[in-house]
Design an enzyme around this catalytic site. Structure first.
Site, short mmCIF file in Angstrom:
data_model
loop_
_atom_site.label_atom_id
_atom_site.label_comp_id
_atom_site.label_asym_id
_atom_site.label_seq_id
_atom_site.Cartn_x
_atom_site.Cartn_y
_atom_site.Cartn_z
N ARG A 236 0.84 -1.20 0.00
CA ARG A 236 0.00 0.00 0.00
C ARG A 236 0.87 1.26 0.00
O ARG A 236 1.88 1.32 0.72
CB ARG A 236 -0.93 0.00 1.22
CG ARG A 236 -1.97 -1.10 1.12
CD ARG A 236 -3.01 -1.02 2.23
NE ARG A 236 -3.82 -2.23 2.24
CZ ARG A 236 -4.87 -2.46 1.44
NH1 ARG A 236 -5.26 -1.53 0.59
NH2 ARG A 236 -5.52 -3.60 1.50
N ASP A 237 0.46 2.24 -0.83
CA ASP A 237 1.17 3.51 -0.88
C ASP A 237 1.03 4.21 0.47
O ASP A 237 -0.04 4.23 1.08
CB ASP A 237 0.60 4.39 -2.00
CG ASP A 237 1.51 5.55 -2.36
OD1 ASP A 237 2.07 5.54 -3.47
OD2 ASP A 237 1.68 6.46 -1.51
N ASN B 48 4.59 6.41 -13.67
CA ASN B 48 5.18 7.70 -13.97
C ASN B 48 6.63 7.52 -14.43
O ASN B 48 7.33 6.65 -13.93
CB ASN B 48 5.15 8.61 -12.74
CG ASN B 48 3.73 8.96 -12.32
OD1 ASN B 48 2.88 9.23 -13.16
ND2 ASN B 48 3.47 8.94 -11.01
N VAL C 183 10.29 8.22 -6.91
CA VAL C 183 11.09 7.05 -6.49
C VAL C 183 11.59 6.36 -7.76
O VAL C 183 10.77 5.93 -8.60
CB VAL C 183 10.26 6.07 -5.63
CG1 VAL C 183 11.12 4.87 -5.25
CG2 VAL C 183 9.73 6.76 -4.37
N HIS D 263 7.49 1.37 -10.75
CA HIS D 263 6.35 0.88 -9.97
C HIS D 263 5.06 1.24 -10.67
O HIS D 263 4.91 2.35 -11.18
CB HIS D 263 6.36 1.48 -8.56
CG HIS D 263 6.57 2.95 -8.52
ND1 HIS D 263 7.80 3.53 -8.64
CD2 HIS D 263 5.69 3.98 -8.37
CE1 HIS D 263 7.70 4.84 -8.58
NE2 HIS D 263 6.42 5.15 -8.43
N HIS E 42 1.30 2.22 -10.12
CA HIS E 42 0.30 2.66 -9.16
C HIS E 42 -1.01 1.98 -9.55
O HIS E 42 -1.43 2.05 -10.71
CB HIS E 42 0.07 4.17 -9.26
CG HIS E 42 1.23 5.01 -8.83
ND1 HIS E 42 1.32 5.56 -7.58
CD2 HIS E 42 2.33 5.41 -9.50
CE1 HIS E 42 2.43 6.28 -7.49
NE2 HIS E 42 3.07 6.21 -8.64
P1 5GP Z 1 6.03 8.25 -8.02
O1 5GP Z 1 5.75 9.69 -7.73
O2 5GP Z 1 7.52 7.99 -8.07
O3 5GP Z 1 5.30 7.72 -9.22
O4 5GP Z 1 5.42 7.45 -6.81
C1 5GP Z 1 6.11 7.15 -5.65
C2 5GP Z 1 5.10 6.72 -4.65
O5 5GP Z 1 5.77 6.06 -3.58
C3 5GP Z 1 4.32 7.87 -4.02
O6 5GP Z 1 2.94 7.68 -4.28
C4 5GP Z 1 4.66 7.80 -2.55
O7 5GP Z 1 3.58 8.11 -1.71
C5 5GP Z 1 5.13 6.37 -2.37
N1 5GP Z 1 6.10 6.18 -1.33
C6 5GP Z 1 7.24 6.90 -1.14
N2 5GP Z 1 7.92 6.44 -0.09
C7 5GP Z 1 7.22 5.39 0.40
C8 5GP Z 1 7.42 4.49 1.49
O8 5GP Z 1 8.40 4.55 2.22
N3 5GP Z 1 6.47 3.53 1.70
C9 5GP Z 1 5.36 3.42 0.89
N4 5GP Z 1 4.50 2.45 1.17
N5 5GP Z 1 5.14 4.25 -0.16
C10 5GP Z 1 6.05 5.22 -0.39
#
Ligand code: 5GP
Length: 121
Positions: free
Chosen positions: A29-30, A87, A96, A100, A102
């Site tokens: 889970r995010d 993304n 990150v 991944h 979403h």
């Molecule tokens: P991005 O913006 O790179 O597509 O998405 C990264 C996602 O990783 C974000 O939605 C953010 O909330 C999630 N995220 C970042 N750090 C952590 C973490 O330590 N644990 C979890 N479960 N989600 C994370």
């Protein structure tokens, strides 16, 4: 040592609410959910962005979508519908650098996913 925060989650060095795992992928889970259900589905292999996906990764990337479909069925929102998005880079807001998916579900999701103000930019 290389790797992002997601490598630490894979290695259980930091906690996460893990909902699925197999030999090549992990789903959890995010931490900052943008919908009632917001899962992240990642490969265990470290790949920074979609730009870094190689020919040998084709099956692995498809596997992530198979995990998404499986979780949608298991969690019971497959018929209601959901969104799967990845993304890539700065303009997409990637934060990150470990690819991944979403998976967002549990409410009607707006489309297109950007505002009029953003369109003017
Ligand atoms: P991005 O913006 O790179 O597509 O998405 C990264 C996602 O990783 C974000 O939605 C953010 O909330 C999630 N995220 C970042 N750090 C952590 C973490 O330590 N644990 C979890 N479960 N989600 C994370």
């Amino acid at each position: 040592m290389s790797g992002t925060i997601f490598t630490k989650i894979i290695n259980r060095e930091i906690p996460a609410d893990i909902v699925f795992e197999d030999d090549i992928s992990l789903a959890f889970r995010d931490i900052n959910p943008q919908a009632p259900v917001h899962l992240l589905i990642i490969p265990k292999k470290e790949i920074a962005t979609i730009n870094d996906v190689e020919e040998g990764d084709r099956e692995l990337v498809g596997h992530l979508y198979w995990v998404a479909a499986r979780l949608a069925k298991e969690m019971g929102f497959d018929d209601d519908g959901y969104r799967v998005v990845m993304n890539c880079g700065e303009n997409a807001g990637q934060t990150v650098f470990h690819i991944h998916l979403h998976l967002l579900a549990g409410k009607p999701l707006g489309w297109p996913p950007y505002t009029d103000r953003m369109k003017q930019g």
